[in-house]
Each structure stands twice: as C-alpha cells, then as structure tokens.
Design an enzyme around this catalytic site. Structure first.
Site, short mmCIF file in Angstrom:
data_model
loop_
_atom_site.label_atom_id
_atom_site.label_comp_id
_atom_site.label_asym_id
_atom_site.label_seq_id
_atom_site.Cartn_x
_atom_site.Cartn_y
_atom_site.Cartn_z
N ARG A 1 -13.80 -6.50 -9.13
CA ARG A 1 -13.89 -5.31 -8.01
C ARG A 1 -15.66 -4.44 -8.09
O ARG A 1 -15.73 -2.80 -8.08
CB ARG A 1 -12.66 -3.67 -8.34
CG ARG A 1 -11.67 -3.72 -8.79
CD ARG A 1 -11.34 -3.48 -7.63
NE ARG A 1 -9.46 -4.02 -7.70
CZ ARG A 1 -8.62 -2.97 -7.36
NH1 ARG A 1 -8.87 -1.33 -8.17
NH2 ARG A 1 -7.12 -3.44 -7.56
N ARG B 1 -15.99 3.91 3.38
CA ARG B 1 -14.31 4.17 3.60
C ARG B 1 -14.17 5.05 3.91
O ARG B 1 -13.34 4.75 4.95
CB ARG B 1 -13.89 4.17 1.68
CG ARG B 1 -12.89 4.37 1.59
CD ARG B 1 -11.46 3.04 1.43
NE ARG B 1 -10.32 3.90 0.55
CZ ARG B 1 -9.37 4.59 1.26
NH1 ARG B 1 -10.04 5.43 2.53
NH2 ARG B 1 -8.00 5.41 0.70
N TYR C 1 4.94 -7.23 -7.10
CA TYR C 1 5.01 -5.80 -6.24
C TYR C 1 6.46 -5.97 -4.72
O TYR C 1 6.55 -4.94 -4.33
CB TYR C 1 3.79 -5.94 -5.51
CG TYR C 1 2.26 -5.21 -6.82
CD1 TYR C 1 1.85 -3.75 -6.94
CD2 TYR C 1 1.36 -6.63 -7.45
CE1 TYR C 1 0.90 -3.77 -7.79
CE2 TYR C 1 0.21 -6.06 -7.81
CZ TYR C 1 0.64 -4.58 -7.93
OH TYR C 1 -0.25 -4.51 -8.98
N ASP D 1 -7.76 -7.74 -0.41
CA ASP D 1 -6.52 -7.19 -0.78
C ASP D 1 -5.74 -8.80 -1.62
O ASP D 1 -5.73 -8.54 -0.75
CB ASP D 1 -5.86 -5.82 -0.92
CG ASP D 1 -5.63 -5.26 -2.19
OD1 ASP D 1 -6.29 -4.35 -2.97
OD2 ASP D 1 -4.21 -5.00 -2.92
N ARG E 1 -14.82 2.26 -5.20
CA ARG E 1 -15.37 3.54 -5.32
C ARG E 1 -16.71 4.35 -6.55
O ARG E 1 -16.82 5.23 -6.28
CB ARG E 1 -13.82 4.60 -5.83
CG ARG E 1 -12.79 4.41 -4.59
CD ARG E 1 -11.96 4.53 -4.34
NE ARG E 1 -10.98 4.42 -5.70
CZ ARG E 1 -9.29 3.48 -6.34
NH1 ARG E 1 -8.85 4.52 -5.92
NH2 ARG E 1 -9.26 2.99 -6.82
O1 CP3 Z 1 -13.46 -7.51 -6.23
C1 CP3 Z 1 -13.67 -7.14 -5.62
O2 CP3 Z 1 -14.63 -6.10 -5.23
C2 CP3 Z 1 -13.08 -7.01 -4.18
C3 CP3 Z 1 -12.35 -6.44 -3.74
C4 CP3 Z 1 -10.40 -6.12 -4.34
C5 CP3 Z 1 -9.62 -5.29 -4.31
N1 CP3 Z 1 -8.43 -5.68 -5.09
C6 CP3 Z 1 -10.42 -4.51 -3.60
C7 CP3 Z 1 -9.59 -2.62 -3.74
C8 CP3 Z 1 -10.16 -7.32 -5.17
C9 CP3 Z 1 -10.31 -8.73 -5.70
C10 CP3 Z 1 -8.80 -6.79 -5.56
C11 CP3 Z 1 -7.42 -7.81 -6.33
C12 CP3 Z 1 -6.45 -6.56 -6.43
N2 CP3 Z 1 -5.47 -6.15 -5.77
C13 CP3 Z 1 -5.58 -6.79 -7.53
C14 CP3 Z 1 -5.98 -8.38 -8.89
C15 CP3 Z 1 -7.43 -7.77 -9.41
C16 CP3 Z 1 -7.06 -6.10 -10.43
O3 CP3 Z 1 -7.15 -5.87 -10.39
O4 CP3 Z 1 -5.94 -6.72 -11.90
C17 CP3 Z 1 -3.95 -6.51 -7.86
C18 CP3 Z 1 -3.56 -5.95 -8.84
C19 CP3 Z 1 -4.57 -5.64 -6.35
C20 CP3 Z 1 -3.39 -4.40 -5.90
C21 CP3 Z 1 -4.49 -2.91 -5.61
N3 CP3 Z 1 -5.43 -2.38 -4.85
C22 CP3 Z 1 -4.29 -1.76 -6.73
C23 CP3 Z 1 -2.58 -1.68 -7.53
C24 CP3 Z 1 -4.86 -1.11 -5.89
C25 CP3 Z 1 -5.24 0.66 -6.14
C26 CP3 Z 1 -6.25 0.71 -7.24
C27 CP3 Z 1 -6.04 2.65 -7.16
O5 CP3 Z 1 -6.69 2.82 -8.45
O6 CP3 Z 1 -5.24 2.81 -6.10
C28 CP3 Z 1 -5.90 -1.89 -5.01
C29 CP3 Z 1 -6.87 -0.85 -3.58
C30 CP3 Z 1 -7.83 -1.67 -3.87
N4 CP3 Z 1 -8.02 -2.48 -3.99
C31 CP3 Z 1 -9.10 -0.81 -3.63
C32 CP3 Z 1 -10.04 -1.43 -3.71
C33 CP3 Z 1 -11.50 -1.32 -3.15
C34 CP3 Z 1 -9.14 0.57 -3.83
C35 CP3 Z 1 -8.88 1.11 -2.50
C36 CP3 Z 1 -9.74 2.40 -1.89
O7 CP3 Z 1 -10.72 2.27 -1.78
O8 CP3 Z 1 -8.82 3.45 -2.12
#
Ligand code: CP3
Length: 353
Positions: A26, A39, A153, A76, A30
């Site tokens: 990640r 964003r 999910y 994602d 943010r």
């Molecule tokens: O790592 C990186 O920088 C690359 C991008 C990336 C994102 N998600 C961007 C993202 C990667 C590799 C993921 C993987 C992901 N997404 C996983 C597996 C890794 C882990 O963290 O366990 C999972 C379970 C998800 C599902 C997901 N996506 C969730 C549960 C959420 C919400 C999280 C929250 O805190 O609100 C996301 C959204 C997400 N994916 C964000 C980002 C940068 C935040 C979205 C935003 O900008 O509002």
C-alpha cells in the site's frame, strides 16, 4: 529516471546483492497528501484505478519521495469480482461493498469469466503506462487477490471479521465453494498472465484472509488454488520466468506447506520471526517482510532500531526483501516512512558480506 535498479529481481533470481531491497505494501495511498489530491481529482477510488495516467501518477508518487526498490501497480484485488458483474463500490468509512453476493450453486453458475481485453482492459492499460513511465528505474509488481480471499468478499458482499457466510458455504456446501474457487482460479491465472503480457515483472498473490481458515482447510480452500495459479503463469516476452510471491496473512505456521507452492517468494506478517521462517523454508525461498506497520507510528529513532531488529532476525544472506507485515495505514506521518526506508539502506549492507 534513468538509473536501472533491478535489486529485487536479482534477489528473486537467487543472485548476490549488496543490500536488502525494500518496498511497502500500500505504498501508494492515503498517508500521502499528493495521493489524496490525485484521488480527489479522479472522483472515486475506482475512477482513479480506471484512469491509466492518474493510476500511473499515484504509483510513482511514493518513488519520488523514498528510495524504494519496486513499484506496485495501482489497482485493487476486487477488480475481478467487479468485472464478474457484482457491482463494486467503496463507501467511505465502510470499505468495499458489492451490490450482489454469491451464495448458491446458481449464483456461481451465473458468474461470467471476465475478459482481460474488455472489462479488465483498464488494468492492463495501467500496467503498460506505468512500465513505460518507469523506464527500468525499478521493477513493476503486478498482483491479484487469492481465490479464497476474493471468495470471502464475494460471498459476504463486503469486508468481514467472522466470515459467517463464507465459512458456512465452505463447511456446509463445500462443492459450491470449490466451484467458485475453481472459477476464480481460472480468472486470476488469466489476469496475472495478462498483467505479465502488459509488462509486470513480478507477480504477487494477496491471500489476506487465508489465515482465517482452520489448519486442515487452508490447503484445501486456499493454498492448492494458489499453487495452481503459480503453475499456470506464463513467461515474459523474453522467455524468462516471472517471479511469483505469495502472502498469506496469519500463515506463518504453514510455511512448510507454502515453500512447495512453486512461488519464489513468501511474504510474512509480523507474527512470525524471520529466523524461524528461514529455517522452515530453507535457503531457496525468498522471504519478504515483516515490520509491524504499527511501528511506523513510533518516533524515527525507534523505527531505526526496529529495522535493525528485523534485519538481524533474518541474519546474513541475500534472500530477504524488506517490507511491512501488512499495508501502511492512512495515519502514518510521511517522514516516519523516510526514517524506515533510510534505515534499511543504512543498516542492511552489513548483512551482505
Ligand atoms: O499496494 C499498493 O500501493 C497497490 C495498490 C493496492 C490497493 N489495494 C489500493 C487501495 C493493493 C495491492 C491492494 C490490495 C488489496 N485490496 C487487498 C490485499 C492486501 C491487503 O491489504 O490485505 C485487499 C484485502 C483489498 C480490498 C480493499 N481495497 C479494502 C478492504 C479497501 C478499503 C480499505 C480502507 O481502509 O478503506 C480497499 C481500498 C483501497 N485499495 C485503497 C487503496 C489505496 C484506499 C481507497 C481510497 O483511496 O479511498
């Protein structure tokens, strides 16, 4: 961006290197004000993922600030269920929510296989744009969720703590869960191969919820499907194997099973010692991890000594990639990240005689 840094690829190929490569799960996110601005400009998170130029911009943002050794595709794991027609929305404060769920044999039968050159073409456009913009500066990591993690999910329709619906389906109607996992395995294999064709140089499978399974069920519902995916990966355009990495959060006790997955690297969360993990997997497997992301809230001096602890836990050797044990959270001050990355650069050469 003319310097060519292939440190992480060299570690995954088993070569000797002069220090430990480092990147963060990640890393585009943010905690960076410039991410929040882009964003905002994009509108929603999915609009950001669908815009190749903006997705490329946020991928590169952390590389401008920090001496990172890899870029990870900005996207994602939930793009696949979205492309299967479940209707994904990210709701602030609640996380991902699907309009439809998958809970019966008929639901599974009705799921289409997503097309990589159609519904998911936007992901491949982002990969091509980022790879070309990176121009060899650091390798580009592509990724997918594991079939089990995606299934949780899709069955729950949202994030979950207990996995009430997903576990009920797996235990009560295992044949339906297996039909879903088989469909996802085919889709994830196609997805990662399309990313490889578009220029991804390493692929990582995020099995965020594998650790929620009981010990006997982890191979059946998660690991076996990931093995199948790794076995189905294509070579790159030059005929070289593209290294694969698996990350099962909470999976440290299963490393003796994961080491035979076919993946070159295994990611670890902070609950497992790298020294004990190394004994379990031997010297042929690369280990990635595993600073507690919560440690980045501590002051820079503490972060520095915790980086030292992780490096000495792994010990002397060339098969460690430094990372956090899970993704960085939005509340981390960006200068604490500098302290982390700088400490890896400063301390790790001593472990590479
Ligand atoms: O790592 C990186 O920088 C690359 C991008 C990336 C994102 N998600 C961007 C993202 C990667 C590799 C993921 C993987 C992901 N997404 C996983 C597996 C890794 C882990 O963290 O366990 C999972 C379970 C998800 C599902 C997901 N996506 C969730 C549960 C959420 C919400 C999280 C929250 O805190 O609100 C996301 C959204 C997400 N994916 C964000 C980002 C940068 C935040 C979205 C935003 O900008 O509002």
């Amino acid at each position: 961006m003319s310097e060519q840094n292939d440190l992480m690829l060299r570690v995954l190929r088993g070569e000797k290197v002069s220090r430990t490569p480092v990147w963060m799960m990640r890393q585009a996110g943010r905690y960076l004000p410039e991410y929040r601005a882009t964003r905002e400009q994009a509108g929603s998170f999915m609009d950001l993922c669908r815009n190749a130029d903006l997705a490329c911009e946020v991928t590169l943002q952390p590389l401008r600030r920090y001496a990172l050794d890899a870029a990870i595709l900005f996207s994602d794991i939930l793009t696949i269920p979205d492309a299967m027609g479940l209707g994904l929305e990210f709701i602030p404060g609640r996380g991902p929510v699907f309009a439809k769920t998958v809970r019966s044999e008929a639901d599974v039968d009705g799921l289409p296989f997503p097309q990589m050159d159609d519904e998911l073409a936007y992901v491949m456009n982002a990969v091509r744009t980022i790879r070309s913009e990176l121009n060899g500066k650091v390798p580009l990591i592509g990724f997918s969720g594991s079939p089990w993690t995606l299934a949780t999910y899709m069955v729950e329709g949202q994030s979950s703590r207990e996995f009430a619906q997903a576990k009920t389906l797996a235990y009560q109607q295992p044949e339906v869960m297996h039909a879903l996992l088989a469909k996802l395995t085919q889709s994830v294999t196609d997805y990662l191969n399309a990313q490889i064709a578009a220029g991804a140089q390493i692929v990582m499978i995020f099995d965020t919820w594998g650790g929620a399974l009981p010990h006997w069920a982890y191979p059946l519902f998660s690991l076996d499907y990931m093995k199948n995916i790794v076995a189905g990966l294509n070579k790159d355009s030059e005929g070289n194997r593209v290294p694969a990495m698996l990350f099962t959060k909470g999976g440290g006790q299963w490393l003796h099973l994961m080491k035979d997955s076919g993946a070159q690297g295994l990611g670890l969360d902070w609950t497992t010692s790298l020294a004990s993990a190394r004994k379990m997997v031997g010297e042929d497997i690369v280990l990635q991890g595993n600073l507690d992301p919560g440690m980045l809230r501590a002051n820079p001096a503490t972060i520095h000594s915790e980086v030292q602890r992780v490096l000495s836990d792994y010990g002397m050797g060339h098969r460690h990639i430094f990372n956090l044990g899970h993704g960085i959270t939005p509340d981390i001050p960006p200068d604490h990240v500098s302290a982390f990355i700088d400490a890896v650069h400063e301390i790790s050469p001593a472990y590479h005689e």
